[in-house]
Scaffold this motif. Structure first.
Motif, short mmCIF file in Angstrom:
data_model
loop_
_atom_site.label_atom_id
_atom_site.label_comp_id
_atom_site.label_asym_id
_atom_site.label_seq_id
_atom_site.Cartn_x
_atom_site.Cartn_y
_atom_site.Cartn_z
N ILE A 172 0.75 -1.16 0.00
CA ILE A 172 0.00 0.24 -0.20
C ILE A 172 0.72 1.20 -0.05
CG2 ILE A 172 -2.06 -1.06 1.17
CD1 ILE A 172 -1.16 0.66 3.67
N LEU A 179 -7.19 -2.17 -4.04
CA LEU A 179 -6.37 -3.09 -3.01
C LEU A 179 -6.93 -4.35 -3.63
CD1 LEU A 179 -3.84 -3.51 -1.34
CD2 LEU A 179 -5.18 -3.10 0.67
N TRP A 207 -7.58 4.99 2.79
CA TRP A 207 -6.37 4.75 1.92
C TRP A 207 -6.68 4.36 0.56
CZ3 TRP A 207 -1.72 5.47 4.65
CH2 TRP A 207 -0.61 5.28 3.97
N CYS A 208 -7.26 3.14 0.52
CA CYS A 208 -7.64 2.60 -1.00
C CYS A 208 -9.21 2.86 -1.24
CB CYS A 208 -7.50 1.30 -1.17
SG CYS A 208 -5.76 1.11 -0.46
#
Lengths: 297, 278
Positions: A172, A179, A207-208
């Motif tokens: 990541i 992901l 994050w994703c």
């Protein structure tokens, strides 16, 4: 980034006595922002499918495809994976892939080097030390490890769960938009499993944008996923949200799959004449049961 | 791409050749190689080729697989051909004595050179195809059983034949496992942006390190686990161990034996009394 796969087929060791049909005319769409689950009996093609998403397995080029006439196409965001000109490096930067037992891929001397590996590989120009360290720190903290205490340790001295976190951090660190994880919780103890799934949730939030996960743990699927695709012998049998999917108890069992604990309880209650209609998360199940109990007892 | 490694891979079909006794197959291969080296003329080599073609047909192995064995040493074949074509000057005829077809400085092509290099190329191809036929038609387990059985006289001088055979069979068994493992790790590192099959040499070297270290670790771990598993089952080497599958001769073996014996005899006769000497 949206994933659109149409009529995807894949045969391992084609034209040899060892030929195995792993994917058979798979069509699937994953919208941006989904927490998408792939389930299936081992060897049903889920892993083969996810390896297409970042171009590790490639579709036949358009020339060969015209001969086969199966019309297979796969697009991930703006990337057309059937084209030969696709920039696979750029694609792999956007689509992070965590394999089964990702701790087996660790090789660097320190956690810092390990996590920085992907970052440096994907960087346009050589990143300076500070930049790299900042990115590594962010990724290591995102997977819930204390950066200062682990950065100079050898990844091989960490515990199993920690190794897996470092491996996930190494993927990541490039901030992928999608992901993909292949059984991220396999081989961990119950606590480790829960932590990894919580970690995925955190990553999805901050994050994703999109998470695609292959799993055999139906409880996790029921708790986390927005939609689930069921694979069987290389084909997609259903694509449903968990709340719908686990109503098909019989079919799932016939396909050699398990059902979540909540679904088992719903079944057991049904046998005793209590109908519960829930979306198979623990929370919803409990509240529905309590609501029922309040009325009948 | 790693799956393309074909030399030494068993090809699973049922056939006359597959069912031959592995001990004899090993001896046949040795005999066949002797015959090829005894052959001094095209007639003798042709006989070897004929026997090989019959063997390949009987083994029901597709032609593509057979030719792939030659592809592996293609460079060697071409090199041999070119060198002999230019520099072969004949045994009997001295420099300048034979008709030179073409010459440039020290490079010269003579009729004899052409014939001789064709002969060598044919010999090399027959050698490689013959050897690969053994591994195509014999499972690694059968092969090591055969070797163990053939080497068993060495037990008299306390040579650890069984241990040797065990090491061989484990090594052979681990090849596909490690190939799979390599592919898995390579994929994982490619997903992290490693330039394994692209980029400049330096970057590739670095990428290879990221594959080799995990591979080595997993190989050591596997070896460790295998050792423990054998220990847990009280494995104790060759002493008084019986075999589940005993090697036995069948009706096929005398047939194959007589064909090969005839070949070697024929080639030996031609070695002593050449028919069409080159």
């Amino acid at each position: 980034m949206r994933i659109v796969a149409e009529h995807l087929s894949y045969i391992y060791n084609a034209k040899s006595p060892f030929a195995v049909k792993a994917l058979d005319d798979v069509s699937l769409t994953v919208e941006e922002g989904e927490f998408f689950g792939l389930i299936g009996h081992t060897g049903s093609g889920e892993s083969t499918f996810v390896q297409h998403l970042n171009g590790l397995l490639r579709l036949p080029s358009s020339l060969k495809r015209r001969k086969k006439k199966d019309g297979a196409t796969l697009t991930v965001g703006e990337f057309d994976l059937t084209s030969k000109k696709t920039n696979f490096r750029a694609l792999r930067r956007k689509v992070g892939m965590v394999f089964q037992y990702p701790e087996d891929q660790l090789f660097a001397e320190t956690v810092l080097d390990e996590v920085a590996y992907g970052y440096k590989n994907f960087a346009e120009k050589r990143p300076d030390r500070e930049e790299t360290e900042r990115a590594v720190r962010e990724a290591v903290e995102a997977v819930g490890l204390d950066y200062e205490s682990v950065k100079d340790m050898s990844p091989f001295d960490l515990s199993g769960g920690q190794k897996r976190r470092v491996a996930i951090a190494g993927v990541i660190v490039t901030k992928p938009e999608i992901l993909v994880l292949d059984e991220p919780a396999a081989g961990l103890d119950p606590l480790g499993k829960r932590e990894v799934m919580e970690l995925l949730h955190r990553l999805k939030e901050s994050w994703c944008k999109t998470v695609v996960v292959v799993s055999h743990d139906m409880d996790e699927i029921a708790e986390n996923c927005t939609r689930v695709a069921v694979f069987s012998e290389g084909r997609v049998e259903y694509v449903l949200p968990p709340a719908e999917l686990f109503k098909h108890t019989e079919e799932l069992l016939r396909l050699g799959l398990d059902i979540p604990l909540t679904a088992k309880l719903v079944l057991a209650l049904k046998e005793r004449g209590v109908e519960i209609d829930c979306d198979y998360t623990a929370e919803d199940f409990v509240s529905k049961v309590l609501a029922r109990g309040g009325r009948s007892c | 791409m790693l799956k393309d490694v074909s030399f030494g891979q068993y090809y699973p079909v049922k056939s006359f050749v597959h069912n031959l006794d592995p001990r004899l197959k090993i001896l046949f291969l040795i005999g066949y190689i002797v015959a090829i080296f005894l052959a001094r003329e095209f007639l003798a080599l042709g006989a070897c080729a004929l026997v090989l073609i019959v063997a390949v047909l009987c083994a029901r192995i597709p032609l593509g697989k057979v030719l792939r064995a030659v592809k592996g040493i293609l460079f060697l074949v071409i090199f041999t051909a070119v060198v002999n074509l230019f520099f072969h000057s004949g045994d009997k005829v001295y420099w300048g004595g034979e008709p030179v077809l073409w010459q440039w400085k020290i490079f010269r092509i003579t009729q004899e050179g052409i014939i001789f290099s064709a002969f060598l190329v044919l010999r090399l191809c027959l050698l490689v195809i013959g050897s690969s036929l053994l591994t195509y038609t014999t499972t690694p387990v059968a092969l090591t059983d055969g070797i163990e059985s053939l080497l068993s006289p060495l037990k008299l001088i306390r040579f650890p034949v069984h241990a040797l055979a065990l090491i061989m069979s484990i090594a052979l068994r681990f090849i596909p496992i490690l190939l799979d493992e390599t592919e898995r790790i390579m994929n994982a590192q490619k997903a992290r942006g490693a330039c394994i099959d692209s980029g400049n040499l330096f970057r590739r070297m670095k990428a290879i390190v990221s594959v080799l270290i995990p591979l080595l670790l997993s190989a050591i771990r596997r070896a460790d686990e295998l050792g423990e598993a054998m220990d847990a089952r009280c494995y104790s080497g060759g002493n008084a161990r019986t075999k589940y599958k005993k090697l036995r001769l069948t009706w096929r073996d005398p047939i194959a034996f007589s064909v090969l014996a005839a070949l070697i005899a024929g080639v030996a006769v031609m070695f002593v009394f050449p028919v069409f000497p080159i």
